[in-house]
Design an enzyme around this catalytic site. Sequence first.
Site, PDB file in Angstrom:
ATOM      1  N   PHE A   7       1.574   3.589 -14.616  1.00 46.87           N
ATOM      2  CA  PHE A   7       2.079   4.858 -15.154  1.00 46.87           C
ATOM      3  C   PHE A   7       3.269   4.676 -16.086  1.00 46.87           C
ATOM      4  CE2 PHE A   7       5.240   4.346 -11.809  1.00 46.87           C
ATOM      5  CZ  PHE A   7       6.385   4.823 -12.427  1.00 46.87           C
ATOM      6  N   GLU A  21      -3.838   7.290 -13.435  1.00 49.59           N
ATOM      7  CA  GLU A  21      -4.245   8.672 -13.157  1.00 49.59           C
ATOM      8  C   GLU A  21      -3.036   9.602 -13.145  1.00 49.59           C
ATOM      9  OE1 GLU A  21      -3.947   6.215 -11.212  1.00 49.59           O
ATOM     10  OE2 GLU A  21      -3.546   6.741  -9.117  1.00 49.59           O
ATOM     11  N   LYS A  32      -9.156   1.812 -17.752  1.00 44.89           N
ATOM     12  CA  LYS A  32      -8.872   2.771 -16.668  1.00 44.89           C
ATOM     13  C   LYS A  32      -7.383   3.032 -16.700  1.00 44.89           C
ATOM     14  CE  LYS A  32      -7.457   3.283 -12.924  1.00 44.89           C
ATOM     15  NZ  LYS A  32      -6.338   4.246 -12.700  1.00 44.89           N
ATOM     16  N   SER A  71       1.634  -2.673  -9.674  1.00 42.54           N
ATOM     17  CA  SER A  71       2.454  -3.191  -8.577  1.00 42.54           C
ATOM     18  C   SER A  71       1.886  -4.505  -8.032  1.00 42.54           C
ATOM     19  CB  SER A  71       2.502  -2.157  -7.455  1.00 42.54           C
ATOM     20  OG  SER A  71       1.192  -1.976  -6.945  1.00 42.54           O
ATOM     21  N   CYS A 113       9.221  -2.500 -15.612  1.00 39.60           N
ATOM     22  CA  CYS A 113       9.026  -3.751 -14.863  1.00 39.60           C
ATOM     23  C   CYS A 113      10.080  -4.776 -15.270  1.00 39.60           C
ATOM     24  CB  CYS A 113       7.645  -4.315 -15.108  1.00 39.60           C
ATOM     25  SG  CYS A 113       7.410  -4.895 -16.784  1.00 39.60           S
TER      26      CYS A 113
HETATM   27  P1  NAD Z   1       0.179   0.791  -9.205  1.00 41.19           P
HETATM   28  O1  NAD Z   1      -0.103  -0.597  -8.770  1.00 41.19           O
HETATM   29  O2  NAD Z   1       0.361   1.841  -8.186  1.00 41.19           O
HETATM   30  O3  NAD Z   1      -1.017   1.317 -10.154  1.00 41.19           O
HETATM   31  C1  NAD Z   1      -1.504   0.507 -11.204  1.00 41.19           C
HETATM   32  C2  NAD Z   1      -2.980   0.839 -11.421  1.00 41.19           C
HETATM   33  O4  NAD Z   1      -3.717   0.491 -10.245  1.00 41.19           O
HETATM   34  C3  NAD Z   1      -3.230   2.320 -11.686  1.00 41.19           C
HETATM   35  O5  NAD Z   1      -4.178   2.433 -12.721  1.00 41.19           O
HETATM   36  C4  NAD Z   1      -3.779   2.827 -10.359  1.00 41.19           C
HETATM   37  O6  NAD Z   1      -4.728   3.841 -10.507  1.00 41.19           O
HETATM   38  C5  NAD Z   1      -4.451   1.609  -9.752  1.00 41.19           C
HETATM   39  N1  NAD Z   1      -4.362   1.603  -8.284  1.00 41.19           N
HETATM   40  C6  NAD Z   1      -3.417   2.201  -7.503  1.00 41.19           C
HETATM   41  N2  NAD Z   1      -3.638   1.940  -6.200  1.00 41.19           N
HETATM   42  C7  NAD Z   1      -4.739   1.154  -6.165  1.00 41.19           C
HETATM   43  C8  NAD Z   1      -5.454   0.536  -5.083  1.00 41.19           C
HETATM   44  N3  NAD Z   1      -5.083   0.692  -3.810  1.00 41.19           N
HETATM   45  N4  NAD Z   1      -6.530  -0.234  -5.397  1.00 41.19           N
HETATM   46  C9  NAD Z   1      -6.916  -0.393  -6.669  1.00 41.19           C
HETATM   47  N5  NAD Z   1      -6.255   0.178  -7.721  1.00 41.19           N
HETATM   48  C10 NAD Z   1      -5.197   0.939  -7.475  1.00 41.19           C
HETATM   49  O7  NAD Z   1       1.430   0.705 -10.194  1.00 41.19           O
HETATM   50  P2  NAD Z   1       2.244   1.887 -10.862  1.00 41.19           P
HETATM   51  O8  NAD Z   1       3.040   2.568  -9.817  1.00 41.19           O
HETATM   52  O9  NAD Z   1       1.355   2.695 -11.727  1.00 41.19           O
HETATM   53  O10 NAD Z   1       3.216   1.059 -11.838  1.00 41.19           O
HETATM   54  C11 NAD Z   1       4.449   0.542 -11.434  1.00 41.19           C
HETATM   55  C12 NAD Z   1       4.336  -0.910 -11.068  1.00 41.19           C
HETATM   56  O11 NAD Z   1       3.808  -1.654 -12.158  1.00 41.19           O
HETATM   57  C13 NAD Z   1       5.678  -1.551 -10.748  1.00 41.19           C
HETATM   58  O12 NAD Z   1       5.533  -2.402  -9.649  1.00 41.19           O
HETATM   59  C14 NAD Z   1       5.998  -2.350 -12.009  1.00 41.19           C
HETATM   60  O13 NAD Z   1       6.858  -3.444 -11.820  1.00 41.19           O
HETATM   61  C15 NAD Z   1       4.634  -2.795 -12.407  1.00 41.19           C
HETATM   62  N6  NAD Z   1       4.586  -3.153 -13.815  1.00 41.19           N
HETATM   63  C16 NAD Z   1       4.541  -4.465 -14.138  1.00 41.19           C
HETATM   64  C17 NAD Z   1       4.522  -4.855 -15.461  1.00 41.19           C
HETATM   65  C18 NAD Z   1       4.491  -6.310 -15.848  1.00 41.19           C
HETATM   66  O14 NAD Z   1       4.218  -6.585 -16.996  1.00 41.19           O
HETATM   67  N7  NAD Z   1       4.756  -7.230 -14.948  1.00 41.19           N
HETATM   68  C19 NAD Z   1       4.563  -3.879 -16.468  1.00 41.19           C
HETATM   69  C20 NAD Z   1       4.604  -2.539 -16.093  1.00 41.19           C
HETATM   70  C21 NAD Z   1       4.617  -2.180 -14.761  1.00 41.19           C
END
Ligand code: NAD
Length: 505
Positions: A157, A184, A181, A234, A289
């Site tokens: 997000f 959401e 994808k 994450s 991040c």
């Molecule tokens: P998230 O992991 O909750 O969601 C990421 C994606 O995974 C979304 O599209 C979501 O729909 C999907 N998702 C969520 N739960 C899932 C599950 N149980 N199984 C499969 N798919 C699932 O992350 P977020 O809250 O959207 O983003 C924040 C996180 O992203 C932070 O931890 C941040 O550090 C990380 N991030 C890392 C980088 C990097 O380059 N290292 C860059 C941006 C964000």
Amino acid sequence: MNAPASNAIDTVKLLIDGQWQGSQSAEWRDVLNPATQQVLARVPFATLAEVDAAVAAARRAFKTWRLTPLGARMRIMLKLQALIREHSPRIAKILSAEQGKTLADAEGDIFRGLEVVEHACSIGSLQMGEFAENVAGAVDTYTLHQPLGVCAGITPFNFPAMIPLWMFPMAIVSGNTFVLKPSEQDPLSTVELVKLALEAGVPAGVLNVVHGGKEVVDALCTHKDIKAMSFVGSTAVGTHVYNLAGQHGKRVQAMMGAKNHAVVLPDANRQQTLNALVGAGFGAAGQRCMATSVVVLVGAARQWLPDLKALAQNLKVNAGSEAGTDVGPLISARAKQRVLELIESGVREGATLELDGRDVVVPGFEQGNFIGPTLFSGVTTEMRIYTEEIFGPVLVVLEVDTLDQAIELINRNPYGNGTGLFTQSGAAARKFQSEIDVGQVGINIPIPVPVPFFSFTGSRGSRLGDLGPYGKQVLQFYTQTKTVTARWFDDDSVNDGVNTTINLR
Ligand code: NAD
């Protein structure tokens, strides 16, 4: 969740085979403005049949797209970069409304993605292989970088423009087709960028979009026709995606969570350093991040704590749409609750709460998910506020006596996304960049996200997979290197005899 789409509110469409279409799903979620809780749209959690249809469209499109000349692909990217520039102010408003970041930061989100599109325009030179003449008698060897097929991308997000743009432009300019994808929680600005890609000439089926959560992600990870998965999000979800997609034979890259330390030596430029720490710690409400989440004050730099506090205290908390805002809302009420719990854990575990942003109320935006800048000192490495990624406007301060101790501290932390050193000493900087075990290092730079001709190189617990997004690495990720060893005879009468060895002659 589970509410049918209402007619009064826009529904977010799926893109399958060049057509924007409504989902048949029974499961929907509201896209909310995090400053007001206004419902901006409803997003479907696509059905498995819709995911299959998107992958099938991408598979069909691959047959011709992979043969499309490089120049034609490149010209689509040139058009796309011009369109993104033109539409950036409009998309930034949508992004700011659905994500919460300030308008200036939303434009930055789009701009850092635009830079990757500009990079994709160099596909001519990026895709060049190697050639060695006469590796044996009349034998030449050369490499081809061929597209893999259908690739998929799952985005978080916090950068709804930049991170999708890390993925689909480089994937498709390399000759692959793609299923995206988006998050959401804020899919609207991503969809606007995809519309521009179609306008720029990306053919039907080459780029497809499905929406959803775990079920859709798992369907992509296990789909037999998908060759590569890019994930950003994450650590918990990234590890799951990496394992599941890997078990299903896919190439996977997963960029994940972080705990980024900024080390401050007493010889650093004081004001510039304090500005950098506060901007990188609290900008985007700490939801980056690469945000600075831990400050390590070394030796006499301990005395800078009151100044750090004073500067953070001055930041203006408000909706991203309002002029002069420094810190916007968190993405959701759930995210706010999680950050509040972590702040409470810090208090319980004995850290000193120097600045408490828990009770902030923003006039006119009373329903917003706001937390003000929060600063802890006296933090130890066992506390949850140190061990966990907070992903909110919370900065924790640790103190050590020497640079060696700071390096040791950071190298013990499991994450390896980014780190920074603030100093005027070249020798200290050189030692730091050499000994620190973190993939992206800033020297007097608070958020060292590399520009796109380099790759994003987070490491250790912040990343799974060998190859990162953009730069040269991503071309390797999205292509199969094929090595051809060739010999051409110019005379029918040549007869080398039978060679029963492995050697070329
Ligand atoms: P998230 O992991 O909750 O969601 C990421 C994606 O995974 C979304 O599209 C979501 O729909 C999907 N998702 C969520 N739960 C899932 C599950 N149980 N199984 C499969 N798919 C699932 O992350 P977020 O809250 O959207 O983003 C924040 C996180 O992203 C932070 O931890 C941040 O550090 C990380 N991030 C890392 C980088 C990097 O380059 N290292 C860059 C941006 C964000």
